[in-house]
Design an enzyme around this catalytic site. Structure first.
Site, PDB file in Angstrom:
ATOM      1  N   TYR A   1      49.574 -11.771  41.207  1.00  0.00           N
ATOM      2  CA  TYR A   1      50.065 -11.489  39.860  1.00  0.00           C
ATOM      3  C   TYR A   1      49.226 -10.423  39.149  1.00  0.00           C
ATOM      4  O   TYR A   1      49.460 -10.128  37.985  1.00  0.00           O
ATOM      5  CB  TYR A   1      50.040 -12.757  38.995  1.00  0.00           C
ATOM      6  CG  TYR A   1      51.167 -13.709  39.279  1.00  0.00           C
ATOM      7  CD1 TYR A   1      52.465 -13.407  38.873  1.00  0.00           C
ATOM      8  CD2 TYR A   1      50.933 -14.895  39.939  1.00  0.00           C
ATOM      9  CE1 TYR A   1      53.497 -14.286  39.139  1.00  0.00           C
ATOM     10  CE2 TYR A   1      51.960 -15.782  40.210  1.00  0.00           C
ATOM     11  CZ  TYR A   1      53.238 -15.467  39.805  1.00  0.00           C
ATOM     12  OH  TYR A   1      54.246 -16.339  40.061  1.00  0.00           O
TER      13      TYR A   1
ATOM     14  N   HIS B   1      21.567 -21.755  25.784  1.00  0.00           N
ATOM     15  CA  HIS B   1      21.768 -20.478  25.102  1.00  0.00           C
ATOM     16  C   HIS B   1      23.245 -20.167  24.851  1.00  0.00           C
ATOM     17  O   HIS B   1      23.720 -20.328  23.736  1.00  0.00           O
ATOM     18  CB  HIS B   1      21.080 -19.397  25.955  1.00  0.00           C
ATOM     19  CG  HIS B   1      21.109 -18.029  25.366  1.00  0.00           C
ATOM     20  ND1 HIS B   1      20.242 -17.030  25.744  1.00  0.00           N
ATOM     21  CD2 HIS B   1      21.923 -17.470  24.444  1.00  0.00           C
ATOM     22  CE1 HIS B   1      20.504 -15.932  25.054  1.00  0.00           C
ATOM     23  NE2 HIS B   1      21.520 -16.176  24.261  1.00  0.00           N
TER      24      HIS B   1
ATOM     25  N   HIS C   1      27.884 -16.933  22.013  1.00  0.00           N
ATOM     26  CA  HIS C   1      27.366 -18.293  21.837  1.00  0.00           C
ATOM     27  C   HIS C   1      28.547 -19.192  21.470  1.00  0.00           C
ATOM     28  O   HIS C   1      28.449 -20.010  20.561  1.00  0.00           O
ATOM     29  CB  HIS C   1      26.310 -18.327  20.727  1.00  0.00           C
ATOM     30  CG  HIS C   1      25.034 -17.604  21.053  1.00  0.00           C
ATOM     31  ND1 HIS C   1      23.914 -17.701  20.261  1.00  0.00           N
ATOM     32  CD2 HIS C   1      24.700 -16.774  22.077  1.00  0.00           C
ATOM     33  CE1 HIS C   1      22.941 -16.950  20.794  1.00  0.00           C
ATOM     34  NE2 HIS C   1      23.391 -16.372  21.892  1.00  0.00           N
TER      35      HIS C   1
ATOM     36  N   HIS D   1      28.689 -11.162  25.888  1.00  0.00           N
ATOM     37  CA  HIS D   1      27.800 -12.315  25.759  1.00  0.00           C
ATOM     38  C   HIS D   1      28.081 -12.993  24.425  1.00  0.00           C
ATOM     39  O   HIS D   1      28.040 -12.330  23.390  1.00  0.00           O
ATOM     40  CB  HIS D   1      26.338 -11.874  25.841  1.00  0.00           C
ATOM     41  CG  HIS D   1      25.382 -12.926  25.374  1.00  0.00           C
ATOM     42  ND1 HIS D   1      25.383 -14.208  25.882  1.00  0.00           N
ATOM     43  CD2 HIS D   1      24.418 -12.912  24.427  1.00  0.00           C
ATOM     44  CE1 HIS D   1      24.457 -14.916  25.263  1.00  0.00           C
ATOM     45  NE2 HIS D   1      23.864 -14.159  24.366  1.00  0.00           N
TER      46      HIS D   1
ATOM     47  N   TYR E   1      42.602 -25.200  37.476  1.00  0.00           N
ATOM     48  CA  TYR E   1      42.740 -24.040  38.362  1.00  0.00           C
ATOM     49  C   TYR E   1      42.284 -22.720  37.717  1.00  0.00           C
ATOM     50  O   TYR E   1      41.913 -21.773  38.407  1.00  0.00           O
ATOM     51  CB  TYR E   1      44.170 -23.926  38.896  1.00  0.00           C
ATOM     52  CG  TYR E   1      45.193 -23.347  37.945  1.00  0.00           C
ATOM     53  CD1 TYR E   1      45.357 -21.967  37.849  1.00  0.00           C
ATOM     54  CD2 TYR E   1      45.989 -24.161  37.155  1.00  0.00           C
ATOM     55  CE1 TYR E   1      46.292 -21.428  36.973  1.00  0.00           C
ATOM     56  CE2 TYR E   1      46.914 -23.635  36.286  1.00  0.00           C
ATOM     57  CZ  TYR E   1      47.065 -22.263  36.191  1.00  0.00           C
ATOM     58  OH  TYR E   1      47.979 -21.721  35.341  1.00  0.00           O
TER      59      TYR E   1
ATOM     60  N   GLU F   1      19.507  -8.232  23.470  1.00  0.00           N
ATOM     61  CA  GLU F   1      19.859  -8.604  24.847  1.00  0.00           C
ATOM     62  C   GLU F   1      20.250  -7.390  25.699  1.00  0.00           C
ATOM     63  O   GLU F   1      20.952  -7.538  26.698  1.00  0.00           O
ATOM     64  CB  GLU F   1      21.002  -9.624  24.870  1.00  0.00           C
ATOM     65  CG  GLU F   1      20.645 -11.004  24.353  1.00  0.00           C
ATOM     66  CD  GLU F   1      19.617 -11.764  25.191  1.00  0.00           C
ATOM     67  OE1 GLU F   1      19.086 -11.214  26.176  1.00  0.00           O
ATOM     68  OE2 GLU F   1      19.352 -12.919  24.820  1.00  0.00           O
TER      69      GLU F   1
END
Ligand SMILES: [Zn+2]
Length: 215
Positions: A211, A157, A95, A93, A114, A74
């Site tokens: 914050y 994916h 899974h 990335h 939120y 990737e």
């Protein structure tokens, strides 16, 4: 190799994400921007066996700058996101199971909680489907992330998260998985999540900014 070595940081983060169950069957990959390109985890090595020497440095076009191993399949996804988003330094990335389950339904995560604001918008989108490892997937992820989002699902994916540091991209991967788990639990219980309004989400973003949570 020292503790300050970015490759050590990549390996440590990959091991933590693997231990959390986010990288089943050697899936997932991480990258960290350098002055001339980016470090990326290698292809097809079990994370438990990974060492700093297995990481590969590539330039923006994928040409090898350092390291001997085969880079992650990737690498195009990482290269494209780092090129499109000068505001971030790291791409994670995974899974991870709940986020990937939603991705398989091509279901974006709406502002039902939120904490969605940590991803930089009101919704965590789902990028259009494309074959793993392709330029088409890289393009669809970049399109879904736009100029400001720090997380997107990848259809059928997994998920991608961005950060101003590797730590923040890793933490966001954990938060997106947590939100996906909550969202699926609500749906499984037959409950309809109440969505926050865009004004309420804007207030959350302001509060996070005060914050320093968005760094
Ligand atoms: Zn993947």
């Amino acid at each position: 190799v020292t503790e300050a070595d970015p490759r050590e940081a990549l390996v440590a983060a990959a091991r933590r994400l693997d231990a959390a169950g986010f990288m089943p069957t050697k899936s997932g990959n991480l990258s960290l921007r350098t002055a001339r390109g980016f470090w990326i985890t290698p292809s097809g090595l079990p994370y438990a066996d990974l060492s700093a020497e297995d990481c590969v440095e590539l330039d923006a076009d994928g040409a090898r700058l350092a390291g001997q191993a085969l880079p992650s399949s990737e690498w195009r996804l990482h290269a494209a996101i780092l090129a499109a988003r000068p505001d971030v330094t790291a791409v994670v990335h995974t899974h991870s199971p709940f986020a990937s389950a939603l991705a398989c339904a091509r279901c974006p995560i709406p502002p039902f909680h939120y904490m969605i604001a940590l991803a930089g918008g009101d919704t965590i989108p789902c990028a259009d489907y494309a074959t793993f490892g392709t330029e088409a997937l890289a393009r669809s992820a970049v399109a879904a992330l736009g100029a400001t989002l720090r997380a997107a699902l990848l259809a059928n994916h997994g998920v991608v998260t961005l950060g101003v540091s590797l730590r923040s991209a890793e933490a966001l991967a954990g938060e997106v998985e947590n939100l996906a788990r909550q969202f699926l639990a609500l749906r499984a219980a037959g409950l309809t999540p109440v969505q926050l309004t865009s004004a309420e989400m804007a207030d959350v973003t302001r509060q996070f900014a005060s914050y320093g949570r968005l760094r």
